[in-house]
Design a protein around this motif. Structure first.
Motif, PDB file in Angstrom:
ATOM      1  N   VAL A   9      37.271 117.291 100.882  1.00  0.00           N
ATOM      2  CA  VAL A   9      35.848 116.993 101.070  1.00  0.00           C
ATOM      3  C   VAL A   9      35.763 115.738 101.948  1.00  0.00           C
ATOM      4  N   PRO A  10      35.905 115.902 103.274  1.00  0.00           N
ATOM      5  CA  PRO A  10      35.995 114.752 104.174  1.00  0.00           C
ATOM      6  C   PRO A  10      34.823 113.766 104.076  1.00  0.00           C
ATOM      7  N   ASN A  11      33.616 114.214 103.839  1.00  0.00           N
ATOM      8  CA  ASN A  11      32.474 113.297 103.768  1.00  0.00           C
ATOM      9  C   ASN A  11      32.581 112.333 102.589  1.00  0.00           C
ATOM     10  N   ILE A  12      33.375 112.690 101.593  1.00  0.00           N
ATOM     11  CA  ILE A  12      33.574 111.799 100.454  1.00  0.00           C
ATOM     12  C   ILE A  12      34.214 110.493 100.937  1.00  0.00           C
ATOM     13  N   LYS A  13      35.230 110.603 101.766  1.00  0.00           N
ATOM     14  CA  LYS A  13      35.936 109.418 102.254  1.00  0.00           C
ATOM     15  C   LYS A  13      34.993 108.523 103.057  1.00  0.00           C
ATOM     16  N   GLU A  14      34.210 109.135 103.908  1.00  0.00           N
ATOM     17  CA  GLU A  14      33.282 108.372 104.744  1.00  0.00           C
ATOM     18  C   GLU A  14      32.216 107.650 103.925  1.00  0.00           C
ATOM     19  N   ASN A  15      31.883 108.182 102.774  1.00  0.00           N
ATOM     20  CA  ASN A  15      30.815 107.628 101.945  1.00  0.00           C
ATOM     21  C   ASN A  15      31.327 107.031 100.633  1.00  0.00           C
ATOM     22  N   TRP A  16      32.619 106.728 100.583  1.00  0.00           N
ATOM     23  CA  TRP A  16      33.238 106.283  99.352  1.00  0.00           C
ATOM     24  C   TRP A  16      32.557 105.047  98.755  1.00  0.00           C
ATOM     25  N   GLU A  17      32.182 104.112  99.593  1.00  0.00           N
ATOM     26  CA  GLU A  17      31.589 102.866  99.092  1.00  0.00           C
ATOM     27  C   GLU A  17      30.316 103.126  98.287  1.00  0.00           C
ATOM     28  N   THR A  18      29.576 104.176  98.613  1.00  0.00           N
ATOM     29  CA  THR A  18      28.313 104.450  97.910  1.00  0.00           C
ATOM     30  C   THR A  18      28.520 105.199  96.595  1.00  0.00           C
ATOM     31  N   ILE A  19      29.687 105.807  96.414  1.00  0.00           N
ATOM     32  CA  ILE A  19      29.898 106.611  95.205  1.00  0.00           C
ATOM     33  C   ILE A  19      31.048 106.137  94.329  1.00  0.00           C
ATOM     34  N   LYS A  20      31.829 105.171  94.792  1.00  0.00           N
ATOM     35  CA  LYS A  20      33.061 104.806  94.069  1.00  0.00           C
ATOM     36  C   LYS A  20      32.803 104.320  92.647  1.00  0.00           C
ATOM     37  N   GLU A  21      31.619 103.752  92.372  1.00  0.00           N
ATOM     38  CA  GLU A  21      31.348 103.269  91.017  1.00  0.00           C
ATOM     39  C   GLU A  21      31.190 104.410  90.022  1.00  0.00           C
ATOM     40  N   MET A  22      31.065 105.642  90.510  1.00  0.00           N
ATOM     41  CA  MET A  22      30.957 106.799  89.619  1.00  0.00           C
ATOM     42  C   MET A  22      32.318 107.228  89.071  1.00  0.00           C
ATOM     43  N   PHE A  23      33.384 106.747  89.672  1.00  0.00           N
ATOM     44  CA  PHE A  23      34.742 107.124  89.291  1.00  0.00           C
ATOM     45  C   PHE A  23      35.406 105.979  88.530  1.00  0.00           C
ATOM     46  N   THR A  24      36.190 106.322  87.522  1.00  0.00           N
ATOM     47  CA  THR A  24      36.902 105.330  86.727  1.00  0.00           C
ATOM     48  C   THR A  24      38.382 105.703  86.677  1.00  0.00           C
ATOM     49  N   ASP A  25      39.245 104.749  87.018  1.00  0.00           N
ATOM     50  CA  ASP A  25      40.689 104.953  86.918  1.00  0.00           C
ATOM     51  C   ASP A  25      41.147 104.526  85.530  1.00  0.00           C
ATOM     52  N   ILE A  26      41.961 105.376  84.907  1.00  0.00           N
ATOM     53  CA  ILE A  26      42.483 105.070  83.575  1.00  0.00           C
ATOM     54  C   ILE A  26      43.970 105.409  83.519  1.00  0.00           C
ATOM     55  N   GLN A  27      44.667 104.711  82.639  1.00  0.00           N
ATOM     56  CA  GLN A  27      46.060 105.037  82.323  1.00  0.00           C
ATOM     57  C   GLN A  27      46.070 105.510  80.884  1.00  0.00           C
ATOM     58  N   VAL A  28      46.672 106.680  80.659  1.00  0.00           N
ATOM     59  CA  VAL A  28      46.615 107.311  79.341  1.00  0.00           C
ATOM     60  C   VAL A  28      48.036 107.582  78.841  1.00  0.00           C
ATOM     61  N   PRO A  29      48.356 107.140  77.615  1.00  0.00           N
ATOM     62  CA  PRO A  29      49.693 107.390  77.071  1.00  0.00           C
ATOM     63  C   PRO A  29      49.929 108.880  76.798  1.00  0.00           C
ATOM     64  N   PRO A  30      51.195 109.278  76.659  1.00  0.00           N
ATOM     65  CA  PRO A  30      51.495 110.670  76.302  1.00  0.00           C
ATOM     66  C   PRO A  30      50.861 111.039  74.957  1.00  0.00           C
ATOM     67  N   LYS A  31      50.601 112.321  74.796  1.00  0.00           N
ATOM     68  CA  LYS A  31      50.061 112.889  73.548  1.00  0.00           C
ATOM     69  C   LYS A  31      48.672 112.351  73.200  1.00  0.00           C
ATOM     70  N   THR A  32      47.903 112.007  74.228  1.00  0.00           N
ATOM     71  CA  THR A  32      46.526 111.569  74.022  1.00  0.00           C
ATOM     72  C   THR A  32      45.597 112.756  74.228  1.00  0.00           C
ATOM     73  N   THR A  33      44.746 113.015  73.269  1.00  0.00           N
ATOM     74  CA  THR A  33      43.776 114.102  73.391  1.00  0.00           C
ATOM     75  C   THR A  33      42.542 113.576  74.122  1.00  0.00           C
ATOM     76  N   LEU A  34      42.251 114.161  75.265  1.00  0.00           N
ATOM     77  CA  LEU A  34      41.094 113.771  76.066  1.00  0.00           C
ATOM     78  C   LEU A  34      39.855 114.591  75.704  1.00  0.00           C
ATOM     79  N   LEU A  35      40.080 115.784  75.153  1.00  0.00           N
ATOM     80  CA  LEU A  35      38.990 116.672  74.753  1.00  0.00           C
ATOM     81  C   LEU A  35      39.501 117.542  73.608  1.00  0.00           C
ATOM     82  N   ARG A  36      38.680 117.692  72.580  1.00  0.00           N
ATOM     83  CA  ARG A  36      39.040 118.532  71.430  1.00  0.00           C
ATOM     84  C   ARG A  36      38.223 119.815  71.438  1.00  0.00           C
TER      85      ARG A  36
END
Length: 191
Positions: A9-36
């Motif tokens: 989705v090339p337009n994402i890169k061009e407009n990253w500054e306007t949308i980057k706050e919608m994304f969150t980077d996380i580090q998750v240990p093994p055997k973590t349930t993200l959805l039940r």
């Protein structure tokens, strides 16, 4: 966010500054349930590093039906898109670096970037093809044939996923998986 999202989705890169706050980077240990099972999937995850699996509980038996690795997106898509309780659990297998986005924010981005809808449709089509192949394999192939198919088409699963999850994915017990591996190894050494 890795470049695979930008590449599709090339337009994402061009407009990253306007949308980057919608994304969150996380580090998750093994055997973590993200959805039940039974919860509504409110997040879409992009795998930057790591391995996840989708699975469900069948009368106490753990049934794995898909693995996800780097540069893949994962959620219980049926729940995510239809706002229904998930039929599956989503769990990390390895230490995982993920980028996540809330459903509402993802919808905003879909509205901002219509070409993203095509990308999302492609992901759904790939998931459907995977499910179809898995379903047909369970019907027509023996456990050994399913293992050989997995070995030839998706060898990274065998390298990175614990044996009990592989057995669960193949619909067999870990003991049966061990027997199949010994039989195949014997056939290779004698052939």
């Amino acid at each position: 966010m890795n470049s695979y999202f930008y590449d599709n989705v090339p337009n994402i890169k061009e407009n990253w500054e306007t949308i980057k706050e919608m994304f969150t980077d996380i580090q998750v240990p093994p055997k973590t349930t993200l959805l039940r099972e039974g919860e509504i999937a409110n997040y879409l995850y992009f795998i930057n590093q790591g391995c996840l699996r989708l699975w469900f509980n069948d009368d106490g038996r753990d049934i794995t039906f898909q693995f996800f690795f780097e540069q893949q997106e994962v959620s219980s898509f049926e729940s995510f898109y239809q706002n229904e309780p998930s039929l599956f659990n989503l769990e990390t297998i390895e230490l995982s670096q993920l980028t996540m986005i809330k459903k509402d924010d993802y919808q905003k981005i879909l509205n901002m970037f219509p070409e993203l809808k095509e990308y999302s449709t492609q992901i759904m089509a790939e998931r459907f093809v995977h499910y179809t192949k898995l379903f047909l394999s369970r019907i027509k192939n023996s456990p050994q044939e399913r293992y050989v198919e997995l070995y030839s088409q998706k060898s990274r699963i065998l390298k990175r996923v614990p044996n009990h999850y592989i057995a669960s994915y193949l619909g067999i017990t870990p003991v049966s998986l061990s027997r199949i591996r010994k039989r195949i190894s014997s056939d290779i050494n004698n052939g």
